[in-house]
Each structure stands twice: as C-alpha cells, then as structure tokens.
Design a protein around this motif. Sequence first.
Motif, mmCIF file in Angstrom:
data_model
loop_
_atom_site.group_PDB
_atom_site.id
_atom_site.type_symbol
_atom_site.label_atom_id
_atom_site.label_comp_id
_atom_site.label_asym_id
_atom_site.label_seq_id
_atom_site.Cartn_x
_atom_site.Cartn_y
_atom_site.Cartn_z
ATOM 1 N N LYS A 16 0.831 -1.215 0.000
ATOM 2 C CA LYS A 16 0.000 0.000 0.000
ATOM 3 C C LYS A 16 0.860 1.258 0.000
ATOM 4 N N ASN A 17 1.863 1.263 0.869
ATOM 5 C CA ASN A 17 2.724 2.437 0.982
ATOM 6 C C ASN A 17 3.550 2.658 -0.281
ATOM 7 N N LEU A 18 3.982 1.580 -0.914
ATOM 8 C CA LEU A 18 4.720 1.703 -2.170
ATOM 9 C C LEU A 18 3.842 2.283 -3.272
ATOM 10 N N LYS A 61 2.713 -5.535 -20.060
ATOM 11 C CA LYS A 61 4.153 -5.373 -20.295
ATOM 12 C C LYS A 61 4.838 -4.493 -19.231
ATOM 13 N N PRO A 62 4.839 -4.931 -17.977
ATOM 14 C CA PRO A 62 5.475 -4.125 -16.928
ATOM 15 C C PRO A 62 6.980 -3.961 -17.155
ATOM 16 N N ASN A 63 7.462 -2.751 -16.896
ATOM 17 C CA ASN A 63 8.902 -2.492 -16.980
ATOM 18 C C ASN A 63 9.627 -2.998 -15.743
ATOM 19 N N TYR A 64 8.942 -2.886 -14.607
ATOM 20 C CA TYR A 64 9.549 -3.276 -13.325
ATOM 21 C C TYR A 64 8.547 -4.095 -12.522
ATOM 22 N N LEU A 65 9.077 -4.907 -11.629
ATOM 23 C CA LEU A 65 8.222 -5.699 -10.739
ATOM 24 C C LEU A 65 8.770 -5.606 -9.320
ATOM 25 N N ILE A 66 7.902 -5.291 -8.386
ATOM 26 C CA ILE A 66 8.279 -5.292 -6.960
ATOM 27 C C ILE A 66 7.444 -6.360 -6.271
ATOM 28 N N SER A 209 11.192 4.792 0.283
ATOM 29 C CA SER A 209 12.121 5.752 -0.310
ATOM 30 C C SER A 209 13.324 5.032 -0.919
ATOM 31 N N ALA A 210 13.859 4.053 -0.199
ATOM 32 C CA ALA A 210 15.018 3.303 -0.688
ATOM 33 C C ALA A 210 14.662 2.453 -1.912
ATOM 34 N N ILE A 211 13.495 1.816 -1.872
ATOM 35 C CA ILE A 211 13.057 1.014 -3.018
ATOM 36 C C ILE A 211 12.901 1.902 -4.248
ATOM 37 N N HIS A 212 12.296 3.065 -4.047
ATOM 38 C CA HIS A 212 12.134 4.032 -5.138
ATOM 39 C C HIS A 212 13.494 4.389 -5.737
ATOM 40 N N ASP A 292 23.997 6.664 -2.774
ATOM 41 C CA ASP A 292 24.022 7.984 -2.126
ATOM 42 C C ASP A 292 22.689 8.291 -1.441
ATOM 43 N N TRP A 293 22.016 7.245 -1.010
ATOM 44 C CA TRP A 293 20.716 7.409 -0.346
ATOM 45 C C TRP A 293 20.915 7.923 1.072
#
Length: 311
Positions: A16-18, A61-66, A209-212, A292-293
């Motif tokens: 949900k937060n993502l 056709k997703p570019n990314y998957l989490i 934030s880090a995942i982003h 550099d997070w």
Amino acid sequence: MKKTILITGANGFLGKNLCRLLKSNYTILASSRYEPEFKCIWLKFKDTSLTNNEYIFKKFKPNYLIHCAAIAHKKPTKKTLSSIIDLNLQYTKTLAKLSKLNNVERFIYISSMSIYELNFKVKKIITEDSEINPNNIYGKTKLESEFFIQEEFKNTKTSFTIFRPPILYGINAPGNIRKLIKLVDTKLPLPFKNFVNKKSLLSVNNFTSAIHRSIENKNTKNKIYNLSDDEIISTLEIINLIAKSRNLNLFLIAIPEKLMLIFQKLPILGNLLLKLNHSIIIENKKFKYDTDWVQPFSQKDELKKCFKEKK
C-alpha cells in the motif's frame, strides 16, 4: 509516457505504501486478492500458476516488478504449510520465470532478515556477509526464493535487487510493534524495565524511499542489501515512547535475570520474550554507498506518528 510497475501484495502494509509513493511517477499494476482503495490498474490475484499470471505480462508489459506478497505472520500447521510454501516460494518462481520471458527490466524482491542465523541470546551486527541459517519456514522460503532469483536471471536482460529488511513499522503495521502497542494500551504493569537491548528497525516510509531509489539505479543491479533506519533503539525506549505518544501512564517491572532465563524456556511466552529482549544491529552502509541514499525520515518522528494512531 510513464513506465509501468507491477506490485504484488499491493494491499499489504508495504505494498500500500509503495503504491501511494510511486503512483505519481509510474503506472501502477496492483496485484492483490481484493481491490485496493487507491487509483491503479487492479489485477485480481487468482493463484500462483504460470497460466493465470502470464496474461499480466503479455497485456500490460510491466517495466519493473516489486514482489512484496508473502505470508509472514501465519503459524505453520499441517493446513497452512502448503499455502505458505505456495505463496512465498512458488509465486516467486512463477513471477521470476515470467519476468525473464518478457524481459522485465528489474525484479525487486522483498526478502527478510529471517534468512540469517539469528541467535537471540547473542548480540551481533548483521551485514550482507553474515552467516545464513533460517530457523523457520518463512526464512527458509525467503532464502530459497533468493537463490532461485539469482540463478534465473543469470545472463538475461532482467536484473534483480533483493532487500532484507528487519521489523517494519508505521501506521497500522502488523507484527511485534502492534503487539507492544496493545500491551501498553492495557495499562497493566509490564515486565520490561530492564529490556535495554539495542535493535534495528525500519520505517516503512524510509523503506519505500530506498526502493524508489533502487528501481532505475544502475548501481543496484544484481545486488542484495540489508536495510534499516540509521538509529538503533531498545524495547524499553519503544515502550516508553508508545506510552508518551498515547498519553498513558506506564508502570514497568524489572524481572531478575535468573527468572528471565526460566521464562524464556516456556513454549510461547519464552519465544516472545527472546524476540523483545534480543539485540540485533543491522549495517546498512552498502546500499547507502551504492546509491548515495540518505534516510529521509527520523526514527523518532516516524515512531511517534505510528504510536499516536489509535485504531
């Protein structure tokens, strides 16, 4: 044109937060059993088979998957064991195979600190190179999933990033944080006065934030990361902060060490006391160096927001 992200477990705490964070920059494909409350393209979860999931990759056709979906807080029994293995392991294998076949750019997998050898009686600092030895089915399925992902994406167009978070906290977080809040809300005397252990936690807002940051970062390709807040905290400090945030008077009792050792041998209570009183500190330098997070939210502020909410 926005790129597309498929997020599994989109109705879960992390999912949900993502979705809320990423919806401004990406088209969100939300896979879950029930329709999310936020605006997205909802993909009703049916099962973990290739047959019932391949249409997602062909059509959208997703570019990314989490991959957030997992069963984490259900006790394994004869009835639940197969469903835990199916969702935590087989679903991961299905998604990884389909990602490779359809050239998904990045597969981000949410693993767990449970894959490490966590001896609650010994203080330790956990790094990505710490000894691996999961002691429960959740940790074992997470570890096997990690191995499968690394092998599946060798020499392919799909790269992976694996995160191993500790206890996540935030508003409406499940697990031990919720249990502590409920304990404090009882206003009963609590036996935690000498729980001065030190442990790492992770704010769900810091985690998202880090995942982003990792999604399109070349330095995080095919890497595994531990992640936590920079701050460390004791169970006693957490309990005091809960009480203060909720304007409750707290009466704490110190249990003698010899008596604590006896309590820790009890079947259910013992395991809970070990978890609450153990010290595990996570080193998060690797991710910060590669990206550099900088942690955007302070732990104290995040905990206060979490504890003030009365649900």
